[in-house]
Design a protein around this motif. Structure first.
Motif, PDB file in Angstrom:
ATOM      1  N   GLU A   1     -10.402 -37.006  15.298  1.00  0.00           N
ATOM      2  CA  GLU A   1     -10.515 -37.006  13.838  1.00  0.00           C
ATOM      3  C   GLU A   1     -11.938 -37.337  13.415  1.00  0.00           C
ATOM      4  O   GLU A   1     -12.576 -38.219  13.975  1.00  0.00           O
ATOM      5  CB  GLU A   1      -9.546 -38.018  13.230  1.00  0.00           C
ATOM      6  CG  GLU A   1      -9.522 -37.993  11.710  1.00  0.00           C
ATOM      7  CD  GLU A   1      -8.530 -38.979  11.124  1.00  0.00           C
ATOM      8  OE1 GLU A   1      -7.719 -38.570  10.268  1.00  0.00           O
ATOM      9  OE2 GLU A   1      -8.571 -40.164  11.520  1.00  0.00           O
TER      10      GLU A   1
ATOM     11  N   SER B   1     -13.415 -38.361   9.853  1.00  0.00           N
ATOM     12  CA  SER B   1     -13.011 -38.693   8.494  1.00  0.00           C
ATOM     13  C   SER B   1     -14.097 -39.485   7.769  1.00  0.00           C
ATOM     14  O   SER B   1     -15.036 -39.992   8.386  1.00  0.00           O
ATOM     15  CB  SER B   1     -11.710 -39.495   8.511  1.00  0.00           C
ATOM     16  OG  SER B   1     -11.878 -40.711   9.215  1.00  0.00           O
TER      17      SER B   1
ATOM     18  N   LYS C   1     -11.617 -35.580   5.262  1.00  0.00           N
ATOM     19  CA  LYS C   1     -11.841 -35.325   6.679  1.00  0.00           C
ATOM     20  C   LYS C   1     -12.362 -33.907   6.859  1.00  0.00           C
ATOM     21  O   LYS C   1     -12.349 -33.094   5.929  1.00  0.00           O
ATOM     22  CB  LYS C   1     -10.545 -35.497   7.476  1.00  0.00           C
ATOM     23  CG  LYS C   1      -9.446 -34.530   7.068  1.00  0.00           C
ATOM     24  CD  LYS C   1      -8.165 -34.813   7.845  1.00  0.00           C
ATOM     25  CE  LYS C   1      -7.049 -33.856   7.409  1.00  0.00           C
ATOM     26  NZ  LYS C   1      -5.791 -34.105   8.154  1.00  0.00           N
TER      27      LYS C   1
ATOM     28  N   THR D   1     -11.693 -30.656   9.394  1.00  0.00           N
ATOM     29  CA  THR D   1     -10.630 -30.209  10.294  1.00  0.00           C
ATOM     30  C   THR D   1     -11.116 -29.311  11.420  1.00  0.00           C
ATOM     31  O   THR D   1     -10.349 -29.024  12.347  1.00  0.00           O
ATOM     32  CB  THR D   1      -9.543 -29.467   9.499  1.00  0.00           C
ATOM     33  OG1 THR D   1     -10.135 -28.327   8.850  1.00  0.00           O
ATOM     34  CG2 THR D   1      -8.924 -30.380   8.449  1.00  0.00           C
TER      35      THR D   1
END
Length: 201
Positions: free
Chosen positions: A33, A35, A48, A50
């Motif tokens: 991730e 973020s 975030k 992706t």
């Protein structure tokens, strides 16, 4: 002849040792991730990216010889609001048509006095601006899955001033102050998988 054989053996062992020393781990996007959060009025809005990827070259014997490259597709920004995301992709913010990627490439890795914590220095390029920064990176350990694949985890958290990268848009409030904060808290959690060596042709 004896010396020649010794030299060949030394060279072979050196090459073998080098191959063993550096392992390349590919970032597993499905279990990682990238973020961030930034102040909006009196609270913080989270978002975030992706679409991202990269590789981490890990030298177990000499961590300072390791390296990392990380690339984020700026257009993949997601704050769970389509209109806001469209604005963030525009020239007011990331200007993704001109600057489609955010990249980081390390130049130095140094161990700290804290176990499993490293200072990773490199170049962060965002919105067309390149700056040298140092990331505090925590090694989360490594493990093998049920199929024998090696996984390694890493985490970093840093606060960046968006104006340092030319992302200046804001709106003044009638009561004083501005709609958005300048500081952006960034957190990146990485799970990576050891890339298996390809057989020689």
């Amino acid at each position: 002849m004896k010396k020649l054989i010794q030299l060949v053996l030394i060279a072979t062992l050196a090459l073998f040792a080098t191959t063993l020393a550096a392992d390349t781990f590919a970032i597993d996007k499905n279990h990682s991730e990238a973020s961030f959060q930034v102040r909006h009025f009196v609270t913080k809005v989270r978002g975030k990216f992706t679409d991202f990827g990269g590789a981490i070259n890990i030298d177990q014997a000499n961590p300072s010889a390791s390296s990392v490259e990380f690339t984020i597709k700026a257009t993949s920004i997601d704050t769970s609001n389509a209109d806001r995301d469209k604005h963030l992709r525009s020239a007011d913010f990331f200007d993704v048509e001109k600057n489609p990627e955010i990249t980081f490439k390390s130049s130095k890795i140094a161990a700290t006095k804290t176990k499993d914590l490293y200072e990773v220095t490199g170049t962060l390029t965002m919105h067309g601006v390149a700056k040298t920064i140092t990331l505090p990176v925590t090694s989360l350990g490594s493990v093998k899955d049920h199929q024998g694949n090696s996984h390694a985890g890493f985490e970093t958290h840093i606060t960046l001033n968006r104006k340092d990268y030319g992302i200046n848009w804001n709106r003044a409030l009638d009561t004083g102050g501005f709609m958005l904060g300048d500081d952006v808290d960034v957190t990146i959690n990485i799970e990576s998988v050891l890339k298996k060596a390809q057989p020689a042709p």
